[in-house]
Design an enzyme around this catalytic site. Structure first.
Site, short mmCIF file in Angstrom:
data_model
loop_
_atom_site.label_atom_id
_atom_site.label_comp_id
_atom_site.label_asym_id
_atom_site.label_seq_id
_atom_site.Cartn_x
_atom_site.Cartn_y
_atom_site.Cartn_z
N THR A 111 75.76 29.51 38.32
CA THR A 111 75.13 30.09 37.38
C THR A 111 74.65 31.27 37.72
OG1 THR A 111 76.22 28.59 35.93
CG2 THR A 111 75.15 30.48 35.15
N HIS A 136 84.36 21.21 36.58
CA HIS A 136 82.64 20.56 36.52
C HIS A 136 82.55 19.08 34.95
CE1 HIS A 136 78.50 21.04 36.05
NE2 HIS A 136 78.54 22.47 35.96
N ASN A 194 76.10 17.64 35.41
CA ASN A 194 75.75 18.29 34.47
C ASN A 194 75.14 18.06 32.34
OD1 ASN A 194 74.75 18.64 36.88
ND2 ASN A 194 75.06 20.61 37.45
N TYR A 248 77.50 19.47 30.13
CA TYR A 248 78.66 19.62 29.81
C TYR A 248 80.14 18.98 29.13
CZ TYR A 248 75.94 23.45 31.87
OH TYR A 248 74.56 23.78 32.17
N ASN A 250 70.34 17.84 30.49
CA ASN A 250 71.40 18.57 29.43
C ASN A 250 71.34 17.58 28.00
OD1 ASN A 250 71.30 21.78 29.36
ND2 ASN A 250 73.60 21.36 31.28
C1 FMN Z 1 70.79 29.13 39.53
C2 FMN Z 1 71.91 28.45 39.31
C3 FMN Z 1 72.76 27.67 39.33
C4 FMN Z 1 73.10 26.48 38.85
N1 FMN Z 1 74.12 26.21 37.84
C5 FMN Z 1 75.60 25.88 38.44
C6 FMN Z 1 76.60 25.57 37.85
O1 FMN Z 1 76.75 26.72 36.95
N2 FMN Z 1 77.63 24.56 38.02
C7 FMN Z 1 77.20 22.97 38.89
O2 FMN Z 1 77.52 22.83 38.74
N3 FMN Z 1 75.76 23.35 39.09
C8 FMN Z 1 75.05 24.39 38.80
N4 FMN Z 1 73.39 23.84 39.76
C9 FMN Z 1 73.05 23.25 40.44
C10 FMN Z 1 73.96 23.36 41.53
O3 FMN Z 1 74.81 23.42 42.48
C11 FMN Z 1 72.89 22.51 42.83
O4 FMN Z 1 73.76 21.23 42.76
C12 FMN Z 1 71.46 22.15 42.60
O5 FMN Z 1 70.91 23.25 42.82
C13 FMN Z 1 71.03 21.96 44.29
O6 FMN Z 1 71.59 21.90 45.39
P1 FMN Z 1 70.16 22.81 46.31
O7 FMN Z 1 69.01 21.41 46.66
O8 FMN Z 1 70.67 22.75 47.68
O9 FMN Z 1 70.02 23.95 45.60
C14 FMN Z 1 73.05 25.24 39.42
C15 FMN Z 1 71.85 25.53 40.46
C16 FMN Z 1 70.94 26.48 40.61
C17 FMN Z 1 69.65 26.67 41.43
#
Ligand code: FMN
Length: 367
Positions: free
Chosen positions: A28, A179, A182, A184, A239
């Site tokens: 997001t 989705h 997390n 939702y 959440n």
């Molecule tokens: C800024 C940000 C926004 C995120 N928004 C979502 C989202 O909209 N949907 C989702 O399933 N996960 C979301 N996540 C989780 C990421 O998809 C991912 O699972 C998480 O960052 C861990 O992976 P990484 O260690 O490679 O960053 C978000 C993470 C970040 C950092």
């Protein structure tokens, strides 16, 4: 699984071929308009990252009732479909593939963030009390107690998911990711913390996963199983969702049922490096085996750990979140073992290009 598989090999995902095994994780970024229409800077952002084998977009609301956050995009009206088209085209023109993540926020929402006339609803009338919701107008706010969904709300919401999936295909997406992670709406049904229903959508494991399966089934009926993936977060801690007794059984059962529906992929979240409890490797393996199709693993990956987990067969594709956020040319950087830019946490959700489309690519950062 192919013991020689590497991150930079191509991969056949359903009917599409991915240029490599990296996935840009859904993130997001809140760069849409106040009325939840994608903006031109989103075209630049996603096109810059088209080197990923597969991009999964930020969470996209399938319904006005599912718009929990300010400035997140939707896929429930014609304007949104039109505004997504240049984005999917730009990614395709650069050889990439892109799925839309359909995110209905359920109780993780605030009326100030939502279109007029929409309703905060969830399986049970239980507020997420440990979480605050940011609003542009008044800053962080307590979350309201949601309306308990009636059977007709449930039916309508499932139809909205299926309709949004149809819209996604119309907008040029290669598929959708449901989705169900997390905290939702879909996970609000799965977790007994947030689902205390006494009808067939609550109680037993079969009851609590029924909503997820019906959303998957009806979405598949409209766009085809090869275009539908799903994201799950066992041991989730975001959440206001907590690990619950019987969760391993719940998630393994759900993975098996989703496999029977022949969904194209299961995207497994492990947010242990962001403070959630670690998902035991045995559960990941059980879910992978119960599901049977492609598994995307995610959470805290770098190149070496990704290669190891591909080689030892934990998953077939690896998602990178923050590394893609800060490195539009992540795949190239990983190939060259080049240093990575670090994300700017102050601009994760702020409007505008800063911290969004201005991360340098390799040649630029070397000069
Ligand atoms: C800024 C940000 C926004 C995120 N928004 C979502 C989202 O909209 N949907 C989702 O399933 N996960 C979301 N996540 C989780 C990421 O998809 C991912 O699972 C998480 O960052 C861990 O992976 P990484 O260690 O490679 O960053 C978000 C993470 C970040 C950092």
């Amino acid at each position: 699984m192919n013991a020689n598989s590497t991150l930079f090999d191509t991969y056949q995902l359903g009917n599409i071929q991915l240029s490599n095994k990296t996935v840009m994780a859904p993130m997001t970024r809140s760069r849409s308009t106040q009325t939840h229409i994608p903006t031109p800077i989103m075209t630049d952002y996603y096109a810059q990252r088209a080197g990923a084998g597969l991009i999964v977009t930020e969470g996209v609301a399938p319904s006005p009732n599912g718009v929990g956050y300010p400035r997140i995009p939707g896929l429930y009206n014609q304007k949104q479909i039109e505004a997504w088209r240049p984005i999917t085209k730009a990614v395709h023109d650069k050889g990439g593939k892109i799925f839309a993540q359909l995110m209905h926020t359920g109780r993780i929402s605030h009326p100030l963030n939502m279109p007029e006339g929409s309703i905060v609803m969830a399986p049970s009338a239980i507020a997420a009390s440990t979480t605050k919701m940011y609003t542009d107008q008044e800053g962080p706010q307590d979350l309201p107690t949601p309306k308990e969904m009636t059977k007709s709300d449930i039916k309508k919401t499932i139809e909205e998911f299926a309709h949004a999936a149809k819209n996604a295909i119309e907008a040029g997406f290669d598929g959708v990711e449901l989705h169900a992670a997390n905290g939702y709406l879909i996970e609000q049904f799965i977790s007994p913390d947030s689902n205390q229903r006494t009808d067939e959508y609550g109680g037993s494991i079969e009851g609590r996963v029924k909503f997820a399966l019906e959303v998957a089934e009806q979405t598949i009926a409209v766009i085809g199983a090869e275009k539908v993936g799903i994201r799950l977060s066992p041991y989730g801690a975001f959440n206001d969702i907590n690990p619950f007794s019987g969760q391993e059984e719940t998630f393994t059962y759900l993975a098996k049922k989703l496999g029977e529906l022949n969904l194209v992929y299961l995207h497994l979240v492990d947010h242990s490096d962001m403070g959630a409890p670690e998902v035991p490797r045995t559960l990941k393996e059980e879910m992978r085996d119960a599901f049977g199709n492609t598994v995307i693993i995610s959470g805290g990956y770098d190149r070496d750990r990704a290669e190891n987990h591909l080689k030892d067969g934990l998953g077939h594709l690896v998602a990178f979140g923050k590394p893609f956020l800060a490195n539009p040319d992540l795949v190239e950087r990983m190939k060259q073992n080049a240093p990575l830019n670090q994300p700017d946490f102050d601009t994760l959700y702020t409007p505008g290009e800063k911290g969004y489309t201005d991360y340098p690519v390799l040649e630029m950062s070397e000069v």
